[in-house]
Write an enzyme that holds these catalytic residues in place. Structure first.
Site, short mmCIF file in Angstrom:
data_model
loop_
_atom_site.label_atom_id
_atom_site.label_comp_id
_atom_site.label_asym_id
_atom_site.label_seq_id
_atom_site.Cartn_x
_atom_site.Cartn_y
_atom_site.Cartn_z
N SER A 168 -7.64 1.39 2.11
CA SER A 168 -6.45 1.53 2.56
C SER A 168 -6.18 2.01 1.63
O SER A 168 -6.06 2.51 0.38
CB SER A 168 -5.55 0.38 2.17
OG SER A 168 -4.05 0.98 2.61
N TYR A 172 -0.12 -6.45 -1.21
CA TYR A 172 -1.45 -6.06 -0.21
C TYR A 172 -2.19 -5.13 -1.13
O TYR A 172 -3.72 -5.57 -0.91
CB TYR A 172 -1.02 -5.92 1.18
CG TYR A 172 -1.65 -4.58 2.03
CD1 TYR A 172 -2.75 -5.53 3.07
CD2 TYR A 172 -1.90 -3.33 1.93
CE1 TYR A 172 -3.95 -4.74 3.55
CE2 TYR A 172 -2.54 -2.58 2.83
CZ TYR A 172 -3.12 -3.64 3.40
OH TYR A 172 -4.18 -3.05 4.41
N LYS A 201 -6.53 -4.87 -2.16
CA LYS A 201 -6.96 -4.35 -1.63
C LYS A 201 -8.12 -3.35 -3.26
O LYS A 201 -9.19 -3.20 -3.03
CB LYS A 201 -6.51 -2.90 -0.87
CG LYS A 201 -6.16 -3.20 0.55
CD LYS A 201 -7.43 -3.59 0.87
CE LYS A 201 -7.24 -4.21 2.51
NZ LYS A 201 -8.32 -4.91 3.37
#
Ligand code: NAD
Ligand code: UFG
Length: 350
Positions: free
Chosen positions: A137, A161, A165
């Site tokens: 991302s 989050y 990643k």
């Protein structure tokens, strides 16, 4: 025909990618826990392909399974061996993706995203499958204010989050370096995927209340949410609202097919690529665009800035364009039209 394992294939980006893979003749194994999706998306894929006259018999296997359980992944690989359709490559979409939830529940995010990926890679190694495309991302990048970001720009996520990643990217890179000439790995850093398949049969259908701007816009348009609260009018941008790189989900799906082709024909490598359009759109511009293209009204008001937001997140997509020979084919008008078509035809989701 090559067999590909798609983790999280019932989800938003996964389902659109599965559709393209089946169109191109691949055999696909989908493993999904349905924590944020349903098997209806897979039914819809079959419907679309049937309408196109494409036969998918013996080419699609859906297995309910959770990557947190290694045995669930092993079952899928066993199945592919038994069927003599050995999995050659994995496209790894499965993950939790809400920035907001990740701040409240970091254990869930680290356990699901990181442990799930470690389990997956353990099983892949056991079954001698060393090709993987990973859904990363743009959220891994360090916040900047005005320039498109390139793959070599600094990374510094600001929420759990994003940390998961980046941790997975680093883990994959360690794995690659541990056995040079063995792994083929691509980390694709998506910018802001929006829109839906043009048929209106497949689209974004999160089970939880969406936090992202685009699905909120379609929900305002259909009357499920009163209005959009715009987070901040005092950002250093042309109209004071944040700028993002909204990319049509079918262009993202296409990027996966080209990455797959590239990885499987090239030698062992570790690739990191931005999947974005290179064009920035502000929150107000997106709302206005959606209103104009679809002739609907999207009421909005202004609220304070959202913690952790960045004023400007736009891709330098030149590397993906040159390595994959990929160009985003759809524009923001297409995304607005297709997303609205999906929402109108499916006011309550699948
Ligand atoms: P999604 O939630 O629609 O799809 C993810 C799928 O993974 C869901 O079907 C979910 O049920 C499944 N899943 C989650 N954890 C699982 C587990 N432990 N085992 C098996 N299945 C599991 O999300 P999406 O928008 O399609 O995103 C796909 C991937 O791309 C995610 O990894 C996400 O972090 C990443 N990504 C998404 C965006 C975005 O804005 N949509 C942007 C950048 C990166
Ligand atoms: N926004 C609003 N109101 C809303 C929702 C969002 O004003 O109700 C604004 C946000 O402040 C931001 C912009 O709209 O400026 C886009 O926000 P999104 O939540 O739609 O998207 P983000 O860019 O914050 O993050 C998304 C995904 C991440 C992914 C990232 C990649 O949520 O998972 O894109 O750039 F990593």
């Amino acid at each position: 025909m090559k067999s590909i394992l798609i983790t999280g294939g019932a989800g938003f980006i996964g389902s659109h990618t599965c559709l393209l893979l089946l169109e191109k003749g691949y055999i696909i194994f989908i493993v999904d826990s349905f924590i944020n999706s349903s098997d209806q998306s897979i039914e819809r894929i079959s419907t679309i392909l049937k309408k196109q006259g494409i036969n998918i018999e013996g080419r699609i296997y859906l297995i309910k399974g959770d990557l947190k359980k290694k045995c669930d992944i092993e079952k899928v690989f066993e199945m592919s061996f038994t069927l003599q359709k050995n999995i050659e490559c994995v496209i790894h979409f499965a993950g939790l993706k809400s920035v907001f939830d990740s701040v409240r529940k970091p254990i869930n995010y680290w356990e699901n995203n990181v442990n799930g990926t470690i389990n997956l890679l353990k099983v892949m190694e056991k079954y001698n499958c060393r090709n993987i495309v990973f859904s990363s991302s743009a959220t891994v990048y360090k916040i900047n204010t005005s320039e498109p970001v390139g793959e070599n720009d600094p990374c510094q996520p600001v929420n759990p989050y994003g940390n998961t990643k980046l941790a997975i990217e680093k883990f994959l890179n360690d794995l690659y370096k541990s056995q040079p000439n063995s792994w083929r790995i691509a980390c694709l850093r998506y910018f802001n995927p929006v829109g839906a398949h043009e048929s209106g049969l497949l689209g974004e259908c999160p089970l939880n209340r969406p936090n992202n701007l685009y699905p909120r816009i379609t929900r305002v348009a259909i009357g499920k949410i009163d209005k959009i609260k715009i987070f901040g009018l005092d950002w250093p941008t042309r109209d004071g609202t944040c700028i993002r790189d909204y990319i049509h989900v079918m262009d993202i799906a296409e990027g996966h097919l080209l990455t797959l082709d590239h990885l499987l024909k090239e030698k062992s490598q570790f690739l990191t690529l931005n999947l974005g359009t290179g064009k920035g759109t502000s929150v107000i511009e997106l709302i206005r665009k959606f209103e104009k293209v679809n002739n609907v009204k999207i009421p909005f008001s202004f609220d304070k800035r959202r913690i952790g937001d960045s004023p400007f997140v736009v891709a330098d997509n030149s590397l993906a364009m040159s390595i994959l020979n990929w160009t985003p084919k759809k524009n923001i008008d297409d995304a607005c039209r297709d997303g609205w078509n999906w929402q109108l035809k499916n006011p309550n989701g699948f």
